[in-house]
Design a protein around this motif. Structure first.
Motif, PDB file in Angstrom:
ATOM      1  N   GLU A 246       6.726  -6.541   8.520  1.00 52.22           N
ATOM      2  CA  GLU A 246       5.831  -6.077   7.460  1.00 52.22           C
ATOM      3  C   GLU A 246       6.606  -5.238   6.434  1.00 52.22           C
ATOM      4  OE1 GLU A 246       2.620  -3.097   8.253  1.00 52.22           O
ATOM      5  OE2 GLU A 246       1.361  -4.889   7.975  1.00 52.22           O
TER       6      GLU A 246
ATOM      7  N   LEU B   8       8.740  -7.555   4.364  1.00 55.50           N
ATOM      8  CA  LEU B   8       7.914  -8.280   3.384  1.00 55.50           C
ATOM      9  C   LEU B   8       7.545  -7.384   2.203  1.00 55.50           C
ATOM     10  CD1 LEU B   8       5.591 -10.454   5.638  1.00 55.50           C
ATOM     11  CD2 LEU B   8       7.413 -11.220   4.128  1.00 55.50           C
ATOM     12  N   LYS B   9       7.272  -6.118   2.466  1.00 57.87           N
ATOM     13  CA  LYS B   9       6.969  -5.190   1.367  1.00 57.87           C
ATOM     14  C   LYS B   9       8.181  -5.011   0.456  1.00 57.87           C
ATOM     15  CE  LYS B   9       3.372  -2.497   3.653  1.00 57.87           C
ATOM     16  NZ  LYS B   9       3.011  -1.204   4.247  1.00 57.87           N
TER      17      LYS B   9
ATOM     18  N   GLU C  97       8.640  -8.116  -1.527  1.00 57.04           N
ATOM     19  CA  GLU C  97       7.635  -8.191  -2.582  1.00 57.04           C
ATOM     20  C   GLU C  97       8.034  -7.322  -3.773  1.00 57.04           C
ATOM     21  OE1 GLU C  97       2.915  -7.155  -3.163  1.00 57.04           O
ATOM     22  OE2 GLU C  97       3.683  -7.477  -1.152  1.00 57.04           O
ATOM     23  N   LYS C  98       8.567  -6.138  -3.485  1.00 57.34           N
ATOM     24  CA  LYS C  98       9.025  -5.264  -4.561  1.00 57.34           C
ATOM     25  C   LYS C  98      10.230  -5.855  -5.288  1.00 57.34           C
ATOM     26  CE  LYS C  98       7.487  -0.962  -2.447  1.00 57.34           C
ATOM     27  NZ  LYS C  98       7.897   0.297  -1.808  1.00 57.34           N
TER      28      LYS C  98
ATOM     29  N   LEU D 164      11.172  -9.156  -5.340  1.00 59.27           N
ATOM     30  CA  LEU D 164      10.956 -10.490  -5.899  1.00 59.27           C
ATOM     31  C   LEU D 164      10.359 -10.450  -7.297  1.00 59.27           C
ATOM     32  CD1 LEU D 164       9.746 -12.645  -2.893  1.00 59.27           C
ATOM     33  CD2 LEU D 164      11.891 -12.785  -4.107  1.00 59.27           C
ATOM     34  N   THR D 165       9.504  -9.497  -7.573  1.00 56.90           N
ATOM     35  CA  THR D 165       8.885  -9.430  -8.896  1.00 56.90           C
ATOM     36  C   THR D 165       9.925  -9.207  -9.987  1.00 56.90           C
ATOM     37  OG1 THR D 165       6.844  -8.625  -7.904  1.00 56.90           O
ATOM     38  CG2 THR D 165       7.115  -8.275 -10.266  1.00 56.90           C
TER      39      THR D 165
END
Length: 128
Positions: A37, A40-41, A44-45, A47-48
């Motif tokens: 988790e 993934l966070k 996510e930070k 990848l943007t």
């Protein structure tokens, strides 16, 4: 001891062993889930901005490709013009060569004739 007592003892021992095995496994699974988790966070930070950078780079590449295509077309026009100028120059030089050659030949013949005339006419006299 009755068979029921033996069964209950084995069942109780099995539950204890199963619990002893499952609890560490479940705890490790819980830790793994938390790490996944967190990963993934972080992704996510990350990848943007990364996707934004990739999009910007793709836009720049499209602009660069369009500019290169325009420059290639301009160079093609220049090369076509240079080829036409070269063909025109070749035709002009050939035409001049064909038109001037008889004149030069005539002048050369006239000059040789005058030189010969001068030798014949004035060749007998000696200079003093």
């Amino acid at each position: 001891m009755t068979p029921l007592d033996i069964f209950l003892i084995f069942t109780a021992c099995g539950v204890v062993i199963l619990t002893a095995v499952l609890v560490p496994t479940l705890l490790q699974l819980k830790r793994t889930y938390r790490k996944a988790e967190d990963t993934l966070k972080i992704l996510e930070k990350e990848l943007t901005p990364m996707s934004r950078k990739i999009s910007d780079a793709a836009s720049e590449l499209e602009l660069l490709a369009a500019t290169c295509n325009a420059r290639v077309e301009e160079a093609d026009v220049v090369l076509r013009t240079a080829r036409q100028a070269g063909d025109t120059l070749l035709l002009t030089s050939q035409a001049m060569k064909e038109s001037i050659r008889p004149i030069i030949s005539g002048i050369g013949g006239l000059s040789a004739g005058l030189q010969m005339f001068g030798r014949v006419m004035f060749g007998g006299r000696e200079k003093k």
